[in-house]
Write a protein that holds these residues in place. Structure first.
Motif, short mmCIF file in Angstrom:
data_model
loop_
_atom_site.label_atom_id
_atom_site.label_comp_id
_atom_site.label_asym_id
_atom_site.label_seq_id
_atom_site.Cartn_x
_atom_site.Cartn_y
_atom_site.Cartn_z
N HIS A 1 5.07 5.80 4.84
CA HIS A 1 5.43 5.84 6.26
C HIS A 1 6.75 5.12 6.51
O HIS A 1 7.60 5.58 7.27
N ALA A 2 6.90 3.96 5.87
CA ALA A 2 8.12 3.18 6.08
C ALA A 2 9.34 3.97 5.59
O ALA A 2 10.38 3.98 6.24
N ARG B 1 0.84 -1.18 0.00
CA ARG B 1 0.00 0.00 0.00
C ARG B 1 0.88 1.24 0.00
O ARG B 1 1.83 1.33 0.78
N ALA C 1 9.54 7.24 5.32
CA ALA C 1 9.75 8.41 6.19
C ALA C 1 10.54 8.01 7.43
O ALA C 1 11.38 8.77 7.92
N ALA C 2 10.29 6.77 7.91
CA ALA C 2 11.03 6.30 9.08
C ALA C 2 12.52 6.19 8.76
O ALA C 2 13.36 6.24 9.65
N SER D 1 -7.45 4.88 1.99
CA SER D 1 -7.44 4.02 3.15
C SER D 1 -8.33 2.84 2.84
O SER D 1 -9.18 2.91 1.99
N SER D 2 -8.11 1.77 3.56
CA SER D 2 -8.88 0.57 3.24
C SER D 2 -10.36 0.78 3.51
O SER D 2 -11.20 0.07 3.00
N GLU E 1 0.42 4.19 1.08
CA GLU E 1 0.46 4.91 2.34
C GLU E 1 1.47 4.28 3.30
O GLU E 1 2.25 4.97 3.96
N VAL E 2 1.45 2.95 3.35
CA VAL E 2 2.36 2.24 4.25
C VAL E 2 3.80 2.43 3.80
O VAL E 2 4.70 2.68 4.61
N LEU F 1 8.07 -4.97 3.10
CA LEU F 1 6.61 -4.86 3.26
C LEU F 1 5.88 -5.96 2.51
O LEU F 1 4.79 -6.38 2.92
N PHE G 1 4.54 -8.86 4.33
CA PHE G 1 3.34 -8.78 5.17
C PHE G 1 2.15 -8.38 4.33
O PHE G 1 1.77 -7.23 4.24
N GLN G 2 1.58 -9.38 3.71
CA GLN G 2 0.48 -9.09 2.80
C GLN G 2 -0.85 -9.28 3.49
O GLN G 2 -0.95 -9.94 4.51
#
Lengths: 394, 383
Positions: free
Chosen positions: B310-311, B304, B313-314, B326-327, B306-307, B377, B380-381
């Motif tokens: 975020h990943a 995704r 950005a970390a 969003s879902s 969005e995810v 990522l 982790f589906q």
């Protein structure tokens, strides 16, 4: 015009020997709710509390309407135990009511006087006071007529030990018990609609709330966390600061995703959450866990699912919304001011990784077997070690 | 930190920040004041106007400063509809416009103040000029098609559109939102043949809160903000002198460096695309190398957007999602949807966009971070 707010408390008046504990807590909670307005003295005398009107009356009223344990309250005038002083105050009160209601001398307004004589040493009896005051007001204001059954205006006179209190308005409070008298509970706060409402319901029964939130960055965003802190802040307006333990949940979710069968992922995730919440409760000396579950709402909230998650903890788990419909929860959320925050579209850990078809009737043995593959202690320790505490509200 | 979200906004260029600071603390007068401080401010605004005019290839008095690109788009659309109310209220636009255009039209249509036709793009996000002209009716008053798309970087054939539209009906106004184009692709208003063109400051190193509208001499549009009559009665309100000064300086710098800068961006883009294509199943949206040099939009099915954002950005890498989703809502980007991108790929897409300070090292490091994050990522589906 008003000197004080007279506060009545309902349920706690009946609590027998512990009554003073309840009263003291309510007194302290009211003081805390008003402190930043410059009001810190709350007077207690017999079964009433008094707050001086030293700030904007409307603002004080709004704050008091959020303090649990208050049955009702009234803005009052305080005068000595003298008939003339009482008459004078009653005249003033009626003048103000007429002005507020825009009643001209040609209009009509029905009224009655209700005297409560708690101080039996006062020379006039209640009926005598009613008669005397009524006559005085009728002489002064030709627009008034008496209606003892359904008056438009009630002039109430409370004759107490040292003073007399005069008022015409009774504002309902939120009821419940003062926050803190029932102990402390750990609320699982997700960011959805239900959990803040569950927190509110338990606060209403006197529970001091510590929240725990499961943060799965980068699978959930920083904004999802901000949202939860905003929700905690709204809750804090009903009973003081709410600490939020933000638990680093990412590694646990990854491990579950990697090691456990998809259809049991939600059950196992919920079990991990309860375990962590209980660990937080131990740290915080809290005696119960609180969730926003409502029976049958989603797969993880069937009786079997709840049984399977409940099995991992020893503390009681309070589920105040268990018998609520979604629409009822939404109504409450709107009323308490959390709804508009809850519907912001940031995902929380309950919605990511959720399989399309989760198990609705998980078997405990099967779940326990699936969990064996997780390095439980390690995961728990790591998540708790990376927990951050943010205190929301003043 | 590696910042590759310059299509969202840019860091202010230090040189620009300096002139802005001066305009705030030294030349802080009101341009309408008769005294010397006012004159000084007026002079600064005039210089900025000339810089913008030079960049667009127009007269200084054809430039009106606004609070940004959105206001410029609103002024163009509402101002034209109101000025041409006798002719009609029909607008033709593309399905891939920015919300400043689409939402404005939707809102006006709900109020009964306009009707509009959306022209769909091809799979690269480009609209065909013939399709645009075909949508023009006798009561059409405005055609608005953006110069460069903000999500995928597609350059629209604005010049051809303007030419064909004017052939069909010279009374129709042609507007283009050039917010993502200025400084990145050639945008000379005479070459484009447009009547109206919107620009924004913060996409090219000026502060947020300032933009402008080019309005060709002789084209009448109705002012939307009335008051003291600033900006030759077009846009009242005391001029945002610091912002305008910053915009002027940023535009001047962009023009000076455009050739060099765009060549560098193109090299960064080529390199980035080559590196990203090594990631299994990477799907590049549109046709970046044939379009604006500063935008790459790429999807990774199974992840995704969005995810991923975020990943990254970390790890200190800042990029954007192709679309906010969003879902719970499953809102895919309207641009990707119009391009016919399959929803799964659209959900995973991120936008990488270059600015004035990016380097090859940053881009290579970024590609590496993206590759690692996608690999992690994908483990982790959702099932």
């Amino acid at each position: 015009m008003y000197d004080l707010l007279l506060i009545r408390y309902g349920e706690i008046g009946t609590k027998g020997k512990n009554r003073h504990v309840f009263e003291q807590r309510l007194q302290a909670n009211i003081a805390a709710a008003l402190r930043d307005l410059g009001i810190d003295e709350v007077e207690r005398a017999y079964t009433r509390l008094y707050v001086p009107v030293k700030a904007d009356l409307e603002e004080i009223i709004q704050r008091l309407q959020k303090v649990f344990g208050i049955a009702s309250f009234s803005p009052v005038m305080r005068v000595p135990l003298e008939v003339e002083a009482i008459e004078e105050a009653a005249v003033k009160l009626v003048a103000e009511s007429l002005r507020e209601r825009r009643i001209s001398p040609k209009d009509k307004l029905t009224f009655k006087v209700i005297t409560h004589r708690a101080n039996k040493g006062f020379p006039l009896t209640s009926p005598e006071m009613n008669k005397r005051l009524g006559a005085c007001l009728l002489r002064k204001y030709p627009q008034l007529t008496v209606d003892v059954h359904q008056p438009q205006l009630s002039v109430e006179v409370e004759i107490r030990e040292h003073y007399t209190y005069i008022y015409s308005e009774r504002i309902p409070g939120v009821g419940g018990l003062p926050v803190g008298v029932s102990g402390k509970g750990v609320l699982l706060l997700s960011g959805g609609i239900d959990s803040p409402v569950a927190g509110y319901q338990m606060m209403k029964r006197g529970v001091e709330i510590t929240a725990v939130h499961f943060h799965s960055y980068p699978f959930t965003s920083e904004r999802a966390k901000e949202k939860v802190l905003d929700l905690a802040k709204v809750l804090s307006s009903y009973g003081g600061p709410v600490p939020v333990h933000v638990v680093h949940f990412t590694e646990i979710q990854k491990a579950i995703n990697e090691h456990c069968p998809p259809k049991l992922m939600v059950t196992i995730m919920r079990r991990m959450m309860l375990r962590l919440a209980e660990a937080v409760a131990q740290r915080e000396r809290a005696a119960a866990l609180i969730t926003g579950e409502s029976l049958g709402q989603v797969a993880s909230q069937t009786m079997e699912s709840i049984a399977a998650t409940n099995a991992v903890v020893r503390l009681p788990v309070f589920r105040p919304l268990i018998g609520f419909d979604k629409t009822e929860i939404v109504d409450l959320a709107e009323r308490i001011g959390t709804y508009s925050i809850s519907i912001q579209p940031y995902e929380d850990c309950c919605t990511i990784f959720v399989p399309r078809h989760p198990e609705t009737h998980p078997k405990l043995a099967e779940v326990e077997r699936a969990e064996e593959r997780l390095p439980m202690e390690e995961l728990m320790e790591e998540a708790l070690a990376r927990t951050e505490v943010v205190v929301c509200g003043k | 930190m590696i910042y590759l979200d310059n299509a969202a906004t840019t860091r202010v260029i230090p040189d620009v920040a300096e002139v802005v600071q001066k305009a705030m603390t030294e030349a802080f007068g009101n341009p309408s004041s008769p005294h010397t401080l006012g004159l000084e401010a007026e002079r600064l605004v005039r210089q900025a106007r000339e810089a913008v005019a030079a960049a667009l290839g127009c007269q200084a008095d054809e430039v009106y400063f606004t609070s940004g690109g959105t206001e410029a788009d609103n002024l163009a659309i509402r101002g034209t509809l109101q000025a041409k109310i006798r002719k009609g209220k029909h607008v033709v636009t593309s399905a891939v416009e920015h919300a400043a255009v689409l939402e404005t039209l939707k809102h006006l249509a709900q109020l009964g103040l306009c009707e509009y036709t959306l022209v769909p793009p091809d799979s690269t996000g480009k609209v065909a000029p013939e399709d645009v002209v075909k949508a023009v009716r006798d009561d059409t008053v405005l055609v608005t098609v953006m110069t460069v798309n903000n999500e995928v970087g597609t350059i629209q054939p604005v010049a051809e559109i303007a030419r064909l539209v004017k052939e069909r009906d010279p009374e129709v106004c042609v507007h283009s939102d050039a917010v993502q184009a200025l400084g990145k692709v050639r945008c000379r208003v005479k070459e484009l043949g447009v009547d109206l063109l919107s620009i924004s400051g913060h996409k090219l190193g000026a502060p947020k809160g300032v933009g402008g509208l080019y309005c060709r001499q002789g084209v009448r549009i109705v002012s939307q903000i009335t008051g003291g009559g600033q900006e030759r009665e077009m846009r009242s309100g005391t001029e945002n002198v610091p912002g305008i000064v910053g915009l002027g300086r940023a535009v001047a710098l962009a023009m000076e460096q455009m050739e060099e800068q765009t060549a560098l961006w193109r090299r960064l883009q080529e390199r980035l695309l080559a590196l990203l294509e090594e990631i299994p199943d990477a799907q590049v949206m549109g046709s970046p190398l044939a379009n604006a040099p500063h935008i790459v939009n790429v999807g990774f099915p199974g992840v995704r957007g969005e995810v991923l954002v975020h990943a990254l950005a970390a790890e200190g890498l800042f990029v954007s999602t192709g679309s906010a989703c969003s879902s719970r809502r499953e809102v895919a980007s309207h641009v990707l949807k119009a391009m016919g991108v399959n929803p799964q790929a659209a959900e995973g897409s991120i936008r990488i966009s270059f600015g004035w300070e990016n380097t090859m090292e940053e881009v290579e490091r970024a590609a590496e971070l993206i590759r690692e994050a996608v690999r992690d990522l994908r483990r982790f589906q959702r099932y």
